[in-house]
Design a protein around this motif. Structure first.
Motif, short mmCIF file in Angstrom:
data_model
loop_
_atom_site.label_atom_id
_atom_site.label_comp_id
_atom_site.label_asym_id
_atom_site.label_seq_id
_atom_site.Cartn_x
_atom_site.Cartn_y
_atom_site.Cartn_z
N PRO A 1 -7.69 -2.52 -11.96
CA PRO A 1 -7.08 -1.80 -13.29
C PRO A 1 -5.63 -2.15 -13.27
O PRO A 1 -4.77 -2.26 -12.29
N THR A 2 -5.15 -2.23 -14.46
CA THR A 2 -3.45 -2.67 -14.61
C THR A 2 -2.97 -1.13 -14.75
O THR A 2 -3.31 -0.24 -14.77
N VAL A 3 -1.61 -1.58 -14.34
CA VAL A 3 -0.68 -0.25 -14.45
C VAL A 3 -0.65 0.46 -15.75
O VAL A 3 -0.79 1.72 -15.83
N GLU A 4 -0.59 -0.32 -16.67
CA GLU A 4 -0.73 0.22 -18.16
C GLU A 4 -1.97 0.88 -18.21
O GLU A 4 -1.89 2.01 -19.05
N GLN A 5 -3.24 0.52 -18.00
CA GLN A 5 -4.32 1.33 -18.21
C GLN A 5 -4.27 2.58 -17.50
O GLN A 5 -4.69 3.86 -17.94
N MET A 6 -3.79 2.71 -16.21
CA MET A 6 -3.71 3.81 -15.64
C MET A 6 -2.60 4.86 -16.35
O MET A 6 -2.89 6.08 -16.14
N VAL A 7 -1.60 4.46 -16.41
CA VAL A 7 -0.48 5.17 -17.25
C VAL A 7 -1.12 5.76 -18.51
O VAL A 7 -1.02 6.98 -18.75
N ASP A 8 -1.93 4.95 -19.06
CA ASP A 8 -2.21 5.68 -20.09
C ASP A 8 -3.39 6.73 -19.91
O ASP A 8 -3.45 7.66 -20.47
N LEU A 9 -4.24 6.62 -19.07
CA LEU A 9 -5.21 7.72 -18.60
C LEU A 9 -4.44 8.94 -18.35
O LEU A 9 -4.82 10.03 -18.53
N ILE A 10 -3.56 8.72 -17.28
CA ILE A 10 -2.82 9.93 -17.23
C ILE A 10 -1.80 10.47 -18.03
O ILE A 10 -1.73 11.80 -18.15
N GLN A 11 -1.39 9.65 -19.00
CA GLN A 11 -0.65 10.38 -20.16
C GLN A 11 -1.85 11.00 -20.95
O GLN A 11 -1.45 12.20 -21.56
N LYS A 12 -2.76 10.72 -21.27
CA LYS A 12 -3.96 11.60 -21.76
C LYS A 12 -3.98 12.96 -21.15
O LYS A 12 -4.28 13.99 -21.71
N ALA A 13 -4.24 12.90 -19.86
CA ALA A 13 -4.20 14.04 -18.80
C ALA A 13 -3.33 14.97 -19.20
O ALA A 13 -3.46 16.24 -19.41
N ALA A 14 -2.17 14.51 -19.17
CA ALA A 14 -0.86 15.00 -19.30
C ALA A 14 -0.81 15.67 -20.40
O ALA A 14 0.44 16.61 -20.67
N GLU A 15 -1.35 15.39 -21.36
CA GLU A 15 -1.13 16.02 -22.84
C GLU A 15 -1.75 17.55 -22.91
O GLU A 15 -1.20 18.28 -23.77
N ASN A 16 -2.45 17.85 -21.86
CA ASN A 16 -3.29 19.10 -21.83
C ASN A 16 -3.00 19.91 -20.66
O ASN A 16 -3.24 20.93 -20.43
N ILE A 17 -2.51 19.13 -19.53
CA ILE A 17 -2.38 19.99 -18.13
C ILE A 17 -1.08 19.68 -17.64
O ILE A 17 -0.47 18.52 -17.78
N PRO A 18 -0.49 20.59 -17.36
CA PRO A 18 1.05 20.60 -17.04
C PRO A 18 1.39 19.38 -15.85
O PRO A 18 0.61 19.21 -14.84
N ALA A 19 2.36 18.48 -16.07
CA ALA A 19 2.58 17.47 -15.33
C ALA A 19 2.63 17.90 -13.64
O ALA A 19 2.16 17.18 -12.66
N GLU A 20 3.50 19.18 -13.41
CA GLU A 20 3.47 19.69 -12.16
C GLU A 20 2.03 19.83 -11.44
O GLU A 20 2.01 20.13 -10.07
N ARG A 21 1.05 19.84 -12.15
CA ARG A 21 -0.27 20.11 -11.46
C ARG A 21 -1.15 18.93 -11.66
O ARG A 21 -2.56 18.91 -11.11
N LEU A 22 -0.85 17.60 -11.72
CA LEU A 22 -1.53 16.62 -11.95
C LEU A 22 -1.21 15.80 -10.49
O LEU A 22 -0.23 15.68 -10.03
N TRP A 23 -2.46 15.21 -10.05
CA TRP A 23 -2.48 14.16 -8.97
C TRP A 23 -2.82 12.83 -9.61
O TRP A 23 -3.40 12.84 -10.44
#
Length: 792
Positions: free
Chosen positions: A730-752
């Motif tokens: 996977p590319t950096v961009e693909q993974m950034v996109d996925l975590i950004q989707k997650a961070a839209e709904n889950i606080p960043a301080e609780r994401l790994w």
């Protein structure tokens, strides 16, 4: 005379020939013709084995290179648009399963790309289809994708070639029984992909292709076709029950042949549970016969016998296709007396389900305890049990064989090998074990965060790193006695140092030791627990070339000594970073083993949980304060009837809490789950009260995270950012996109940030660039979110 038939046979080969042929082919080191020759040889040997055992109707189309459900998709033309080409070939199926075929690898290599350049090449490759567990088994299937433009059409014609092969081996077409996934089960398990078209609205078009398939089988002289409809054991909505009637009214008409031919007969097969409220529906469908799982559906067996019409065929499976214990043939004969009286020769005998789920042949096991071996039966031995049962019901009693079987059953009930008084005494005091941590998550998090001092979006992996050929060879030499224990320890510690250095270079925040000493996440622990036994060749297919060798839980379980402390301590000594201890949870050990059948699964699970509790406390005492207990199989253990879920989830969740509740507040407990749909069990997952949960989400593009969002899951989450089952990087961009989707709904301080699963099956040439990209993605995210926090 009573008919003896089989629903399916293991397709990996006696010595895993299919696995090795597939992997050689995928590497480009073998031609498709050479792969096909191996497959053909396995099929022919399987059929001959069954003929020799006395099977009257041979299953055909139970073979698959990767998955029989994928075979059904290619047969029906259900090929996602990203994989379609003008003419179907085998590589299309492999792209659907793996995201890549051998020619894709060759094209990339010919382009002269390597490292990150190769990553850019393969990142454009199409992602593989989603993979799910087949009901409550450990077998995986590739989920069909229904799109706006999906058009059912007879596409992959290997079915008919394999039927012709089987007829050649059997001698007569009437002795061959092709096996198809039924149309309603197929639609039910398929998923809409970017379309709102109701699945059942596609049924008439789908049935037209099924009719074409049946007609071609009839033209080949086939008399019986087995149609598997296992969703009949689920609690179905009215529309799906009605769909069964619609489908089989249509198929019964299409199965009728011209007057010069006998009508094609359909054997509807269900397994894994009772029919429940679908009993009358199944009994009334216009088919020639019904197969019923008399073991897992034991509670309703008498009702099936009473209600099913006597002028049709009733096949009953009392030989376990899911477990490896000998059948109590005397008891099975007794259970079938009423059915024999009612159905006469219309009573057929078979295993409970396909024998795909058990190892091939017990005869080759030379190192098993002789007493234990006498209690077991693998696929080949189960054929003999079915033959013995059929002969007894036909009045051709094998008294000596029946007596030997009865003696083995009696010996097992009294065996000192199986029963341990100390374990039973500890279980008797189970109510004295606290299930709650000393403080709730919020209080634990308050002491854990300063202790571990991790950055925003901390990076980690799920546990295992690539199991290289060198690692496997070292373990094998040690196992064979060709290497001393000191030499083995030195070699494994060198591997641990290597992965620590790699993680340091890559910049991962929380380390793992890579598990070089572990052969399998369940087998490794079972080898160190009393009450477990292991085979040499007891392999079972999980998916594609992935085979597992499940432990046998034959007796009371206990832990004689620490299992992981030595390796975890050494790994921690190699770095200043936090090192996770890695364990497999009790439910997953249970689910991925062959489990004793003389006590409840709950009782066995509790024994395993107590043993793991001891290990967790020893790890903590040894200075390992971040401990991951994987429960990958929690959801797959759900009973197929939703009405039974509450009881299962109670003891399954309690087993996890029992394992973890003794640690201090500043010890962080992780768990990992993969291939789970969490919506239905999210409350139970929350009750597990792990500080951090990592889950598989990349294939679903974070869709599986929705359950945690909707539930407002309170603890920390690591949604997987790349699919480790695909060789694509996977590319950096693909993974950034996925975590950004997650961070839209889950606080960043609780994401790994982590991969979907362990990296054992990948190579370092894929793993290092993928993890490097993952760490870079976390850095990008930190900058973005730190800037947002400053501007807020």
């Amino acid at each position: 005379m009573m008919t003896l038939h089989n629903l399916g046979y293991p397709r990996i080969g006696d010595k895993r020939e299919l696995k090795f042929a597939l992997e050689t082919y995928w590497k480009g080191e073998q031609s498709e013709a050479e792969l096909a020759a191996v497959a053909k040889d396995i099929r022919r040997r399987n059929w001959q084995t069954q003929l020799d055992a006395g099977v009257d109707l041979l299953p055909a189309n139970d073979f698959a290179y990767y998955d029989q459900f994928l075979n059904m998709s290619t047969l029906l033309g259900v090929i996602p648009k990203r994989f379609r080409q003008e003419h179907y070939d085998l590589e299309v199926a492999f792209r659907m399963a793996r995201g890549r075929a051998p020619s894709d690898d060759a094209a990339a290599c010919c382009a002269g790309h390597a490292g990150h350049e190769h990553s850019e090449q393969t990142s454009k490759a199409d992602y593989a289809g989603a993979m799910k567990k087949w009901f409550d088994t450990n077998y995986h299937y590739i989920v069909p994708e229904l799109e706006d433009d999906t058009a059912f059409a007879l596409t992959d014609t290997r079915l008919f070639d394999e039927v012709a092969e089987a007829v050649e081996v059997a001698g007569l077409a009437k002795n061959v029984k092709p096996v198809l996934v039924g149309p309603i089960t197929y639609l039910y398990l398929a998923e809409n992909k970017g379309t709102a078209i109701p699945k059942l609205s596609r049924l008439p078009e789908l049935l037209a292709v099924y009719s074409e398939i049946l007609q071609r089988l009839a033209d080949q002289g086939i008399e019986w076709v087995q149609i598997d409809e296992p969703i009949l054991v689920l609690e179905l909505a009215d529309e799906w029950q009605q769909a069964f009637q619609q489908a089989y009214d249509a198929l019964s008409q299409s199965s009728k042949q011209p007057s010069s031919q006998a009508p094609l007969k359909l054997l509807l097969a269900t397994y894994f549970e009772t029919l429940g409220d679908n009993l009358s529906l199944a009994c009334d469908l216009p088919v020639a016969g019904l197969h019923y799982d008399g073991l897992r559906g034991a509670k309703q067996l008498n009702d099936v016998v009473a209600q099913y019409p006597a002028d049709k065929v009733l096949s009953i499976g009392l030989v376990d296709g899911r477990n490896i214990w000998k059948t109590d043939v005397t008891d099975a004969i007794a259970q079938l007396q009423d059915a024999k009286a009612k159905f006469g020769d219309n009573l057929w005998v078979a295993p409970s389900c396909s024998l795909l789920h058990v190892p091939v042949n017990l005869e080759v096991e030379e190192k098993l305890n002789s007493e234990l071996k006498n209690y077991l039966a693998f696929a080949k031995q189960k054929l003999a049990e079915i033959k013995l049962l059929a002969d007894a019901l036909n009045g051709q009693v094998g008294e000596k064989a029946l007596a030997a079987n009865a003696q083995a059953i009696a010996d097992k009930q009294q065996s000192k090998l199986i029963h341990n008084a100390d374990v039973q005494a500890r279980i008797a005091k189970l109510d004295q074990v606290a299930l709650d941590r000393a403080a709730p998550y919020a209080e634990r998090a308050a002491v854990q965060k300063p202790k571990f001092d991790l950055p925003l979006f901390p990076t980690t992996t799920i546990g295992s790193f690539p199991q290289t050929q060198a690692i496997r060879q070292t373990r094998l030499k040690f196992k064979k006695g060709e290497m001393s224990e000191a030499q083995y320890i030195d070699a494994m510690q060198a591997e641990i140092r290597d992965v620590c250095e790699r993680q340091e270079r890559i910049g991962i925040d929380v380390f793992v030791h890579g598990e070089p000493e572990r052969n399998d996440m369940v087998e490794y622990f079972g080898e160190q627990l009393d009450g477990f036994a292991f085979t040499q060749f007891g392999w079972v297919q999980s998916y594609g070339s992935r085979c597992v060798k499940p432990p046998i839980i034959f007796g009371d379980v206990s832990r004689p000594k620490p299992m992981t402390v030595f390796w975890s301590q050494y790994a921690q000594s190699q770095t200043d970073k936090t090192m996770k201890g890695m364990l497999t949870g009790a439910v997953t050990v249970l689910q991925w083993s062959f489990v004793r059948n003389d006590q409840t699964r709950e009782a066995t699970c509790n024994q395993i949980a107590l043993a793991l509790r001891d290990e967790v406390l020893d790890l903590e005492t040894a200075g390992i304060h971040m401990i991951q207990i994987d429960e990958a199989a929690l959801r797959e253990g759900l009973p197929l009837k939703k009405s039974d879920w509450v009881a299962y989830l109670r003891w399954a969740v309690n087993s996890f809490r029992m394992t973890t509740s003794g640690v201090q507040n500043d010890t962080q407990i992780h768990t990992h789950m993969c291939y789970s749909e969490f919506n239905d069990i999210i409350e139970a997952v929350a009750k597990m009260d792990a500080d951090v949960i990592t889950i598989e989400t990349s294939k679903s593009q974070m869709k599986l995270l929705d359950a945690f969002v909707d539930f407002q899951y309170p603890n920390e989450i690591g949604p997987g950012v790349y699919d480790i089952h695909s060789p694509n990087i996977p590319t950096v961009e693909q993974m950034v996109d996925l975590i950004q989707k997650a961070a839209e709904n889950i606080p960043a301080e609780r994401l790994w940030v982590n991969p979907d699963c362990g990296l054992k099956t990948r190579g370092w040439q894929e793993t290092e660039p993928a993890l490097t990209n993952m760490v870079e993605a976390a850095k990008v995210l930190r900058k973005q979110f730190e800037a947002q926090m400053k501007s807020a």
